[in-house]
Design a protein around this motif. Structure first.
Motif, PDB file in Angstrom:
ATOM      1  N   LEU A  96       0.826  -1.209   0.000  1.00  0.00           N
ATOM      2  CA  LEU A  96       0.000   0.000   0.000  1.00  0.00           C
ATOM      3  C   LEU A  96       0.861   1.261   0.000  1.00  0.00           C
ATOM      4  O   LEU A  96       0.571   2.230  -0.712  1.00  0.00           O
ATOM      5  CB  LEU A  96      -0.943   0.001   1.210  1.00  0.00           C
ATOM      6  N   GLU A  97       1.932   1.259   0.800  1.00  0.00           N
ATOM      7  CA  GLU A  97       2.833   2.418   0.852  1.00  0.00           C
ATOM      8  C   GLU A  97       3.487   2.666  -0.502  1.00  0.00           C
ATOM      9  O   GLU A  97       3.609   3.820  -0.940  1.00  0.00           O
ATOM     10  CB  GLU A  97       3.921   2.197   1.908  1.00  0.00           C
ATOM     11  N   GLN A  98       3.911   1.606  -1.179  1.00  0.00           N
ATOM     12  CA  GLN A  98       4.558   1.751  -2.488  1.00  0.00           C
ATOM     13  C   GLN A  98       3.578   2.291  -3.528  1.00  0.00           C
ATOM     14  O   GLN A  98       3.942   3.128  -4.351  1.00  0.00           O
ATOM     15  CB  GLN A  98       5.140   0.417  -2.955  1.00  0.00           C
ATOM     16  N   ILE A  99       2.337   1.821  -3.487  1.00  0.00           N
ATOM     17  CA  ILE A  99       1.331   2.327  -4.430  1.00  0.00           C
ATOM     18  C   ILE A  99       1.081   3.807  -4.172  1.00  0.00           C
ATOM     19  O   ILE A  99       1.035   4.618  -5.098  1.00  0.00           O
ATOM     20  CB  ILE A  99       0.024   1.510  -4.335  1.00  0.00           C
ATOM     21  N   GLU A 100       0.945   4.186  -2.894  1.00  0.00           N
ATOM     22  CA  GLU A 100       0.708   5.596  -2.564  1.00  0.00           C
ATOM     23  C   GLU A 100       1.880   6.469  -2.995  1.00  0.00           C
ATOM     24  O   GLU A 100       1.691   7.545  -3.567  1.00  0.00           O
ATOM     25  CB  GLU A 100       0.460   5.760  -1.068  1.00  0.00           C
ATOM     26  N   ALA A 101       3.096   6.003  -2.755  1.00  0.00           N
ATOM     27  CA  ALA A 101       4.279   6.785  -3.138  1.00  0.00           C
ATOM     28  C   ALA A 101       4.353   6.973  -4.654  1.00  0.00           C
ATOM     29  O   ALA A 101       4.780   8.028  -5.133  1.00  0.00           O
ATOM     30  CB  ALA A 101       5.542   6.107  -2.626  1.00  0.00           C
ATOM     31  N   SER A 102       3.912   5.981  -5.411  1.00  0.00           N
ATOM     32  CA  SER A 102       4.022   6.050  -6.869  1.00  0.00           C
ATOM     33  C   SER A 102       3.060   7.045  -7.498  1.00  0.00           C
ATOM     34  O   SER A 102       3.271   7.488  -8.615  1.00  0.00           O
ATOM     35  CB  SER A 102       3.787   4.672  -7.484  1.00  0.00           C
ATOM     36  N   CYS A 103       1.981   7.393  -6.779  1.00  0.00           N
ATOM     37  CA  CYS A 103       0.957   8.249  -7.392  1.00  0.00           C
ATOM     38  C   CYS A 103       1.028   9.701  -6.925  1.00  0.00           C
ATOM     39  O   CYS A 103       0.124  10.479  -7.197  1.00  0.00           O
ATOM     40  CB  CYS A 103      -0.426   7.670  -7.152  1.00  0.00           C
TER      41      CYS A 103
ATOM     42  N   LEU B 120       0.207   2.564 -13.870  1.00  0.00           N
ATOM     43  CA  LEU B 120       1.090   3.072 -12.816  1.00  0.00           C
ATOM     44  C   LEU B 120       1.131   2.108 -11.623  1.00  0.00           C
ATOM     45  O   LEU B 120       2.196   1.830 -11.079  1.00  0.00           O
ATOM     46  CB  LEU B 120       0.642   4.463 -12.370  1.00  0.00           C
ATOM     47  N   VAL B 121      -0.029   1.589 -11.245  1.00  0.00           N
ATOM     48  CA  VAL B 121      -0.088   0.628 -10.134  1.00  0.00           C
ATOM     49  C   VAL B 121       0.664  -0.650 -10.505  1.00  0.00           C
ATOM     50  O   VAL B 121       1.424  -1.193  -9.701  1.00  0.00           O
ATOM     51  CB  VAL B 121      -1.548   0.322  -9.752  1.00  0.00           C
ATOM     52  N   ILE B 122       0.505  -1.097 -11.749  1.00  0.00           N
ATOM     53  CA  ILE B 122       1.162  -2.324 -12.191  1.00  0.00           C
ATOM     54  C   ILE B 122       2.673  -2.150 -12.232  1.00  0.00           C
ATOM     55  O   ILE B 122       3.429  -3.089 -11.964  1.00  0.00           O
ATOM     56  CB  ILE B 122       0.589  -2.779 -13.539  1.00  0.00           C
TER      57      ILE B 122
END
Length: 194
Positions: free
Chosen positions: A12-19, A29-31
């Motif tokens: 979850l942290e990595q997904i949030e950081a990426s966006c 982007l999530v993938i």
């Protein structure tokens, strides 16, 4: 560069950081965060999206059903890498909605990370994986029916999240729990719609 995740909270942290740098967040982007080499994170992300408040956003459940079906079929066929069509990869939602859903999922993720562990791994290897992929395909095909039954898509999201966690953590007990939730969901849909 995609990485191995040590827990749901880290994912979850990595997904949030990426966006953080765009107003809308695409599936692509999530993938890019979870990578194309493993099917388990895909099931996990689809499940999390359906389990979260994002499932109420028009079109999200349908897009997730298509993604789930594509991923499950490729898993059944034994493909080594996930392939997804460009039109699906371009689907996006607002960053605000995604971050709100990620924050809503943070507490359940922390609880899950403390509980999961490798066990009963025969349920998440070979034939167990095929059983999970078949079940996920059936959930995807039933998704249009779930639009008619309140909370059924959320329940399906919970089962998919648990299947994803089971595969990531090699936790067969989680797979058993997800199979049970899916069976109960099937009974609920049959009872409500028939």
């Amino acid at each position: 560069m995609p990485q191995e995740f040590t827990g749901l909270g880290q994912l979850l942290e990595q997904i949030e950081a990426s966006c953080q740098h765009s107003e809308r967040v695409s599936l692509l982007l999530v993938i890019e965060v979870i990578g194309l080499r493993s099917y388990a994170p895909f099931l996990l992300v689809v499940g999390l999206i359906l389990f979260s408040p994002l499932s109420g956003v028009p079109g999200v459940s349908t897009a997730m059903a298509v993604l789930l079906l594509l991923v499950a079929i490729q898993l059944l066929l034994g493909r080594r890498h996930v392939w997804l069509p460009q039109w699906l990869l371009n689907r996006s939602i607002s960053k605000k909605k995604l971050i709100g859903a990620l924050h809503w999922l943070r507490r359940p993720a922390e609880l899950a990370d403390h509980w999961i562990q490798p066990r009963l791994d025969f349920l998440v290897r070979r034939s167990g994986t095929y059983a999970i992929a078949t079940t996920c395909s059936l959930i995807a095909l039933a998704m249009p029916l779930m639009e008619l039954v309140p909370l059924s898509a959320t329940t399906a999201g919970l089962a998919l999240t648990i299947f994803g966690l089971a595969l990531v953590a090699h936790d067969g007990l989680l797979a058993l729990i997800a199979f049970t939730i899916t069976a109960l969901l099937s009974l609920l849909l049959a009872h409500t719609l028939l």
